[in-house]
Design an enzyme around this catalytic site. Structure first.
Site, PDB file in Angstrom:
ATOM      1  N   ASN A 147       0.808  -1.231   0.000  1.00 38.41           N
ATOM      2  CA  ASN A 147       0.000   0.000   0.000  1.00 38.41           C
ATOM      3  C   ASN A 147       0.835   1.272   0.000  1.00 38.41           C
ATOM      4  O   ASN A 147       0.412   2.288  -0.508  1.00 38.41           O
ATOM      5  CB  ASN A 147      -0.973  -0.001   1.183  1.00 38.41           C
ATOM      6  CG  ASN A 147      -0.346  -0.470   2.471  1.00 38.41           C
ATOM      7  OD1 ASN A 147       0.214  -1.563   2.547  1.00 38.41           O
ATOM      8  ND2 ASN A 147      -0.428   0.357   3.497  1.00 38.41           N
ATOM      9  N   CYS A 194       1.208   7.976  12.472  1.00 35.88           N
ATOM     10  CA  CYS A 194       1.181   8.597  13.787  1.00 35.88           C
ATOM     11  C   CYS A 194       0.661   7.593  14.808  1.00 35.88           C
ATOM     12  O   CYS A 194      -0.440   7.105  14.702  1.00 35.88           O
ATOM     13  CB  CYS A 194       0.268   9.805  13.755  1.00 35.88           C
ATOM     14  SG  CYS A 194       0.548  10.913  15.122  1.00 35.88           S
TER      15      CYS A 194
HETATM   16  C1  LIG Z   1      -6.747  -0.611   3.130  1.00 37.24           C
HETATM   17  C2  LIG Z   1      -6.017  -1.891   3.286  1.00 37.24           C
HETATM   18  C3  LIG Z   1      -6.477  -2.898   4.149  1.00 37.24           C
HETATM   19  C4  LIG Z   1      -7.670  -2.712   5.053  1.00 37.24           C
HETATM   20  O1  LIG Z   1      -8.886  -2.704   4.351  1.00 37.24           O
HETATM   21  P1  LIG Z   1     -10.167  -2.038   5.055  1.00 37.24           P
HETATM   22  O2  LIG Z   1     -11.293  -2.388   4.131  1.00 37.24           O
HETATM   23  O3  LIG Z   1      -9.896  -0.572   5.107  1.00 37.24           O
HETATM   24  O4  LIG Z   1     -10.319  -2.665   6.395  1.00 37.24           O
HETATM   25  C5  LIG Z   1      -5.780  -4.076   4.203  1.00 37.24           C
HETATM   26  N1  LIG Z   1      -4.693  -4.274   3.446  1.00 37.24           N
HETATM   27  C6  LIG Z   1      -4.213  -3.339   2.609  1.00 37.24           C
HETATM   28  C7  LIG Z   1      -3.006  -3.630   1.798  1.00 37.24           C
HETATM   29  C8  LIG Z   1      -4.853  -2.117   2.507  1.00 37.24           C
HETATM   30  O5  LIG Z   1      -4.367  -1.184   1.683  1.00 37.24           O
END
Ligand SMILES: *Cc1c(COP(=O)(O)O)cnc(C)c1O
Length: 395
Positions: free
Chosen positions: A153, A327
């Site tokens: 991410n 944070c």
């Molecule tokens: C956003 C994200 C999550 C969490 O997903 P949610 O639907 O916000 O709980 C898990 N893994 C990755 C890689 C993400 O980018």
């Protein structure tokens, strides 16, 4: 002149596509039946949920019955990890993961450790990619699960999932991948990847927040997280979030349609943004730029700058992006991902993530490239460590 608003933080969340809102609307108004009810209200809701299941399954090359709807990516990750651990018949189970996973995986691993599970965190290269051979070396006869994310991410770096899946299959170990950041951005087929479990989240692909799914390969044993009714084939009880699931389905279908062209367009814009920024700003470079990446993401460090301050400075110019720092408890901790690729803490804190999306235009990219150098220079002028490069003018 009204302030320009440029949202380039799509890895945090995406806007809900208008087509998705339209698909959801009836299920927020007149079509309010419970999908488990026998009457026609219930039948309409059930039909909508099952259509969405087909749409999501089609996007990832799964069978309908292999898709379990959840409350999002976090729950999908928790269900995958705890589900496999709960079904494993080992007294001292072992899990292999990486140092760059999302907190939904990392913190679940830590919770499992507190319960007596052994976890190995495999490191990654300076470009943010795990070596499948390092995964292989971490395996023991007690390993019951490997979990490695598909696309990171923060960096967008894509992990060699198919190769790791081959290793997992040879050793008969369950393999989970968190594909929240790759679904809808990269062509993805669960059978070609060879994974047993794969997490998705609707709000990262222009669907609503609070809904996601876990792909569970047919035949894989999984213990549920929750207990209640017989929803989702006994794998996830609770009255279905019908409107959310319908939105997820519509978003999946849209993503399927847009996938190829949109990927090319975003990669071009992203590359343009990187070029413009690196041309105009000194002491800056791309993190993970040498690895295969999702087309929408770039992570750039600007030495002598506090990332949080730059996020705020850009926000004042109408630009939304994020920093590599997370944070926690009031202190700015450097991101675990940037630490994992070997960045010193100051450089990790000086890193910014720009993640483009479906409505990002060339004009927006130009605006960011125009606003950024001034904001960086302004912050650097405040840094005692920064010496203005000779001949840099007043920029
Ligand atoms: C956003 C994200 C999550 C969490 O997903 P949610 O639907 O916000 O709980 C898990 N893994 C990755 C890689 C993400 O980018």
């Amino acid at each position: 002149m009204p302030l320009r608003r440029v949202y380039i933080d799509h890895n945090a969340t995406t806007p809900v596509a208008p087509e998705v809102v339209q698909a959801m609307m009836p299920f927020l108004t007149e079509a309010y039946g419970n999908a488990s009810s026998i009457h026609s209200w219930g039948q309409r809701a059930r039909a909508a949920v099952e259509q969405a299941r087909r749409q999501v399954a089609a996007l990832i090359g799964a069978r309908e019955k292999e898709v379990v709807f959840t409350s999002g990516g976090t729950e999908a990750d928790n269900l995958a990890l705890r589900g496999v651990m709960g079904a494993a018949e080992r007294s001292h189970p072992h899990v292999v993961t990486t140092t760059i996973e999302h907190h939904a995986v990392l913190n679940t691993c830590q919770a499992l450790e507190a319960e007596g599970v052994r976890v190995t965190y495999v490191g990654v290269s300076a470009e943010g990619v795990v070596n499948p051979e390092d995964i292989r070396r971490a395996l023991t006869p007690e390993t019951v699960l490997i979990t490695v994310m598909h696309a990171n991410n923060e960096l967008g770096t894509v992990q060699p999932i198919a190769e790791i899946a081959r290793i997992a299959r040879e050793r008969k170990i369950a393999f989970h991948t968190d594909a929240v950041q790759s679904v809808g951005k990269l062509p993805l087929d669960v059978k070609a990847l060879g994974v047993d479990l794969l997490s998705l989240s609707a709000h990262k692909l222009y669907g609503p927040k609070g809904v996601g799914a876990l792909y569970v390969r047919r035949g894989l044993r999984l213990k549920p997280l929750f207990f209640g009714g017989h929803h989702e084939r006994d794998r996830r009880p609770g009255t279905e979030n019908v409107a959310g699931i319908v939105g997820f389905g519509a978003a999946a279908e849209l993503a399927h349609q847009h996938l190829e062209k949109e990927g090319e367009r975003l990669a071009e814009l992203r590359d343009q943004l990187e070029r413009s920024i690196l041309e105009r700003v000194s002491h800056a470079s791309v993190n993970g730029g040498g690895a295969p990446r999702t087309p929408n993401t770039t992570n750039i460090y600007f030495d002598f700058v506090e990332g949080e301050a730059l996020v705020i400075a850009l926000d004042l110019k109408g630009i939304a992006c994020s920093t590599g720092a997370a944070c926690s408890a009031g202190a700015v901790e450097p991101s675990h991902v940037l630490s994992a690729i070997g960045l010193p803490a100051e450089r990790a804190r000086a890193s910014m993530r720009f993640s483009l999306g479906r409505q990002t235009t060339r004009e927006e990219i130009d605006y960011v490239a125009e606003m950024l150098p001034g904001a960086v220079e302004h912050l650097r002028a405040l840094s005692p460590l920064y010496k203005k490069p000779v001949g840099a003018g007043t920029r």
